[in-house]
Motif scaffolding. Sequence first.
Motif, PDB file in Angstrom:
ATOM      1  N   SER A 140      35.739  42.249  37.299  1.00  0.00           N
ATOM      2  CA  SER A 140      34.293  42.379  37.142  1.00  0.00           C
ATOM      3  C   SER A 140      33.519  41.390  37.997  1.00  0.00           C
ATOM      4  CB  SER A 140      33.920  42.200  35.668  1.00  0.00           C
ATOM      5  OG  SER A 140      32.540  42.414  35.475  1.00  0.00           O
ATOM      6  N   GLU A 141      34.011  40.148  38.097  1.00  0.00           N
ATOM      7  CA  GLU A 141      33.256  39.150  38.861  1.00  0.00           C
ATOM      8  C   GLU A 141      33.636  39.136  40.337  1.00  0.00           C
ATOM      9  OE1 GLU A 141      34.924  34.818  38.781  1.00  0.00           O
ATOM     10  OE2 GLU A 141      34.936  35.541  36.702  1.00  0.00           O
ATOM     11  N   TYR A 142      34.555  39.983  40.768  1.00  0.00           N
ATOM     12  CA  TYR A 142      34.970  40.011  42.172  1.00  0.00           C
ATOM     13  C   TYR A 142      33.936  40.677  43.064  1.00  0.00           C
ATOM     14  CZ  TYR A 142      39.752  38.444  41.143  1.00  0.00           C
ATOM     15  OH  TYR A 142      40.853  37.717  40.781  1.00  0.00           O
ATOM     16  N   LEU A 143      33.105  41.541  42.475  1.00  0.00           N
ATOM     17  CA  LEU A 143      32.081  42.243  43.248  1.00  0.00           C
ATOM     18  C   LEU A 143      30.703  41.833  42.759  1.00  0.00           C
ATOM     19  CD1 LEU A 143      33.656  45.803  43.421  1.00  0.00           C
ATOM     20  CD2 LEU A 143      33.864  43.925  45.060  1.00  0.00           C
ATOM     21  N   TYR A 144      29.711  42.036  43.628  1.00  0.00           N
ATOM     22  CA  TYR A 144      28.351  41.642  43.277  1.00  0.00           C
ATOM     23  C   TYR A 144      27.639  42.840  42.643  1.00  0.00           C
ATOM     24  CZ  TYR A 144      23.964  39.104  43.508  1.00  0.00           C
ATOM     25  OH  TYR A 144      22.803  38.427  43.186  1.00  0.00           O
ATOM     26  N   TYR A 145      27.394  42.720  41.356  1.00  0.00           N
ATOM     27  CA  TYR A 145      26.639  43.747  40.639  1.00  0.00           C
ATOM     28  C   TYR A 145      25.241  43.235  40.354  1.00  0.00           C
ATOM     29  CZ  TYR A 145      30.817  46.578  39.847  1.00  0.00           C
ATOM     30  OH  TYR A 145      31.932  47.371  40.019  1.00  0.00           O
ATOM     31  N   ASN A 146      24.288  44.139  40.412  1.00  0.00           N
ATOM     32  CA  ASN A 146      22.892  43.783  40.177  1.00  0.00           C
ATOM     33  C   ASN A 146      22.502  43.895  38.709  1.00  0.00           C
ATOM     34  OD1 ASN A 146      21.962  43.154  42.857  1.00  0.00           O
ATOM     35  ND2 ASN A 146      22.201  45.329  43.335  1.00  0.00           N
ATOM     36  N   ASP A 147      23.473  44.228  37.853  1.00  0.00           N
ATOM     37  CA  ASP A 147      23.184  44.368  36.432  1.00  0.00           C
ATOM     38  C   ASP A 147      24.400  43.941  35.627  1.00  0.00           C
ATOM     39  OD1 ASP A 147      24.713  46.640  37.285  1.00  0.00           O
ATOM     40  OD2 ASP A 147      24.260  47.537  35.350  1.00  0.00           O
ATOM     41  N   LYS A 148      24.209  43.720  34.327  1.00  0.00           N
ATOM     42  CA  LYS A 148      25.285  43.235  33.465  1.00  0.00           C
ATOM     43  C   LYS A 148      26.288  44.324  33.104  1.00  0.00           C
ATOM     44  CE  LYS A 148      22.550  39.507  31.410  1.00  0.00           C
ATOM     45  NZ  LYS A 148      22.026  38.910  30.147  1.00  0.00           N
ATOM     46  N   ASN A 149      25.905  45.580  33.240  1.00  0.00           N
ATOM     47  CA  ASN A 149      26.791  46.675  32.861  1.00  0.00           C
ATOM     48  C   ASN A 149      27.636  47.192  34.021  1.00  0.00           C
ATOM     49  OD1 ASN A 149      25.831  46.711  30.170  1.00  0.00           O
ATOM     50  ND2 ASN A 149      24.052  47.923  30.816  1.00  0.00           N
TER      51      ASN A 149
ATOM     52  N   MET B  42      31.081  36.428  46.660  1.00  0.00           N
ATOM     53  CA  MET B  42      31.683  35.235  47.243  1.00  0.00           C
ATOM     54  C   MET B  42      31.286  33.952  46.514  1.00  0.00           C
ATOM     55  SD  MET B  42      31.325  36.382  51.233  1.00  0.00           S
ATOM     56  CE  MET B  42      32.464  35.168  51.909  1.00  0.00           C
ATOM     57  N   LYS B  43      30.500  34.071  45.453  1.00  0.00           N
ATOM     58  CA  LYS B  43      30.203  32.923  44.601  1.00  0.00           C
ATOM     59  C   LYS B  43      31.282  32.741  43.530  1.00  0.00           C
ATOM     60  CE  LYS B  43      26.256  31.357  46.226  1.00  0.00           C
ATOM     61  NZ  LYS B  43      26.139  29.976  46.748  1.00  0.00           N
ATOM     62  N   SER B  44      32.157  33.732  43.386  1.00  0.00           N
ATOM     63  CA  SER B  44      33.188  33.674  42.359  1.00  0.00           C
ATOM     64  C   SER B  44      34.344  32.768  42.785  1.00  0.00           C
ATOM     65  CB  SER B  44      33.729  35.079  42.081  1.00  0.00           C
ATOM     66  OG  SER B  44      34.938  35.025  41.356  1.00  0.00           O
ATOM     67  N   PRO B  45      34.744  31.812  41.952  1.00  0.00           N
ATOM     68  CA  PRO B  45      35.924  30.990  42.257  1.00  0.00           C
ATOM     69  C   PRO B  45      37.183  31.830  42.425  1.00  0.00           C
ATOM     70  CG  PRO B  45      34.649  29.992  40.484  1.00  0.00           C
ATOM     71  CD  PRO B  45      34.068  31.354  40.715  1.00  0.00           C
ATOM     72  N   LYS B  46      37.256  32.940  41.698  1.00  0.00           N
ATOM     73  CA  LYS B  46      38.423  33.815  41.813  1.00  0.00           C
ATOM     74  C   LYS B  46      38.485  34.466  43.198  1.00  0.00           C
ATOM     75  CE  LYS B  46      38.801  34.958  36.880  1.00  0.00           C
ATOM     76  NZ  LYS B  46      38.770  36.054  35.880  1.00  0.00           N
ATOM     77  N   VAL B  47      37.330  34.826  43.740  1.00  0.00           N
ATOM     78  CA  VAL B  47      37.293  35.415  45.075  1.00  0.00           C
ATOM     79  C   VAL B  47      37.690  34.384  46.119  1.00  0.00           C
ATOM     80  CG1 VAL B  47      35.745  36.317  46.862  1.00  0.00           C
ATOM     81  CG2 VAL B  47      35.637  37.223  44.541  1.00  0.00           C
TER      82      VAL B  47
ATOM     83  N   GLU C 265      39.638  31.820  45.674  1.00  0.00           N
ATOM     84  CA  GLU C 265      41.082  31.606  45.529  1.00  0.00           C
ATOM     85  C   GLU C 265      41.861  32.772  46.135  1.00  0.00           C
ATOM     86  OE1 GLU C 265      44.404  30.681  42.016  1.00  0.00           O
ATOM     87  OE2 GLU C 265      42.428  31.470  41.483  1.00  0.00           O
ATOM     88  N   TYR C 266      41.381  33.982  45.865  1.00  0.00           N
ATOM     89  CA  TYR C 266      42.060  35.166  46.405  1.00  0.00           C
ATOM     90  C   TYR C 266      42.014  35.165  47.933  1.00  0.00           C
ATOM     91  CZ  TYR C 266      43.254  39.989  47.393  1.00  0.00           C
ATOM     92  OH  TYR C 266      43.858  41.116  47.898  1.00  0.00           O
ATOM     93  N   THR C 267      40.844  34.888  48.503  1.00  0.00           N
ATOM     94  CA  THR C 267      40.699  34.858  49.960  1.00  0.00           C
ATOM     95  C   THR C 267      41.610  33.803  50.571  1.00  0.00           C
ATOM     96  OG1 THR C 267      38.389  35.567  49.759  1.00  0.00           O
ATOM     97  CG2 THR C 267      39.058  34.587  51.854  1.00  0.00           C
TER      98      THR C 267
END
Length: 510
Positions: A134-143, A171-176, A178-180
């Motif tokens: 869920s946090e790997y991509l940039y979504y403009n909403d919570k759903n 790209m603000k996600s620490p998981k992203v 780490e993955y990169t």
Amino acid sequence: MKKIVTLLVCLLCFGTANSQEVIYHVFQRSFYDSNGDGHGDLEGIRQKLDYLKELGVTSILLTPLYQSDFYHNYFATNFEKIDLKYGVMKNYRDLVREAHQRGFKIYQDVEMQYVTGRHPWFTESYKNPKSEYSEYLYYNDKNNEKPYYFFDIPEFTLYDNKKEQIIVVNMKSPKVKEYTFNVLKFWADPDGDGNFADGVDGFRLDHMMDNLDNSGKLTNLFADFWQPLLTDLKKINPDLKIVAEQADWASYGHDYLTKGGVDRVFAFRLKYAINTFDKQKIAAAADSTFNYMPKGKEQVVFLENHDTSRFASEEGMNLGKLKVAAALNILIGGIPSIYYGQEIGMKGTQLKGKTDGNDIPIREAFEWYADGEGKGMALWYKDTGMWWDNTNMKPNDGISLEEQRKDKKSLWNFYKELIHIRRSQKAVALGEYKQAKNSNDKVFSFTRSYNGEKVLVFVNLSGEEQALSIQETINVNNPKVLIGSEAGRVSKGGRTLIMPPYDVQVWRLY
């Protein structure tokens, strides 16, 4: 013992200073097809290492290898697997190992900022906020119902013509991050054993930006994402070279070098100045490109790439102009890069329209044969659209390796000569650039100096004979002419030079 021998081989291969590099930029799907399926592949590049050695280049830049619906592979469906049309991991390792054994460096192009609508990060997280992605991509909403799209337009893929969704990675996600890091780390050292003989020597970061797409959504990426990631990557292999494609082609890219953690950027301003054949514009761009570089950083000098029109298709182009541009590309400074087919003057301009199939004309098959037919021709785009119907490839038009290899005055042989001079003359390979003043507005001249050695280069930018006086206070008596016609030699004791149309003179002074 085996590991020690391998290390010694690598040290011998990589003993050449970085600035002596000449990069060959390959669009591998269009280079050489080893198995007859029409697609250029990794084994095809391996089989053509002899050709690259003959030309004289030292490094190979690959376009992305990972799986994608797109023919250019810039938007991934899986970052961890090689596009099967290019081969499998064994083919990749065979290429890298043999390239290293023969003294080549291998660079890989990556673009980690976007994925396609078929990537698991999207298919598993869309409308599913509880997904592990869920946090790997940039979504403009919570759903997770409103992903941030880079674009959503008709795309030419390998499979069909359809609308393809391109989603922005968070790209603000620490998981992203780490993955990169782990993906790049793998390609740098596939076995994780500290032996880099089977790993890449660096990366090209496509479309790198501090404020991604200037949207204000993913900002401060140099400090928060790229700088720490690249710093950690270089702890694994300090010799890795990172080159950024700055998104703003009008810039010199200094922010990337001072804040982004990269070693090199592309000299776009110089490329576009060379396009004009205007002495003042070339001089201004060259001075700014080379004289204000942060210490230890470099510019990659190029005439064309996979995103620009072929230089041979610029308005009013002819063989003389192509040779002049080649001389500037290889001799002026920085790290030269040659886009595959540039050395034989392949043509191509983008078509108009909203499909990236319109870029195929600048990514056509390398022309190995005079008639355009034969083993290895990578005609993967055959009969797929107007880019094939209007192909630039014409039989027996002089634009093929077969035709130019045997012509001593061909563009290919001139590139080969220029590369030899760059690699054999330390002043050209490593020397400081300085504009050399002369009296003629149609002749651009410069020196390259290194440890007491100096090379002086004159380039007649016009299609007419030009006379000039040499205004620099340097000794030009009895120069050793490395390139140039006898008609261009300065008379003994004189400082006047007459140059034929589009003449290139390269003199070693001392």
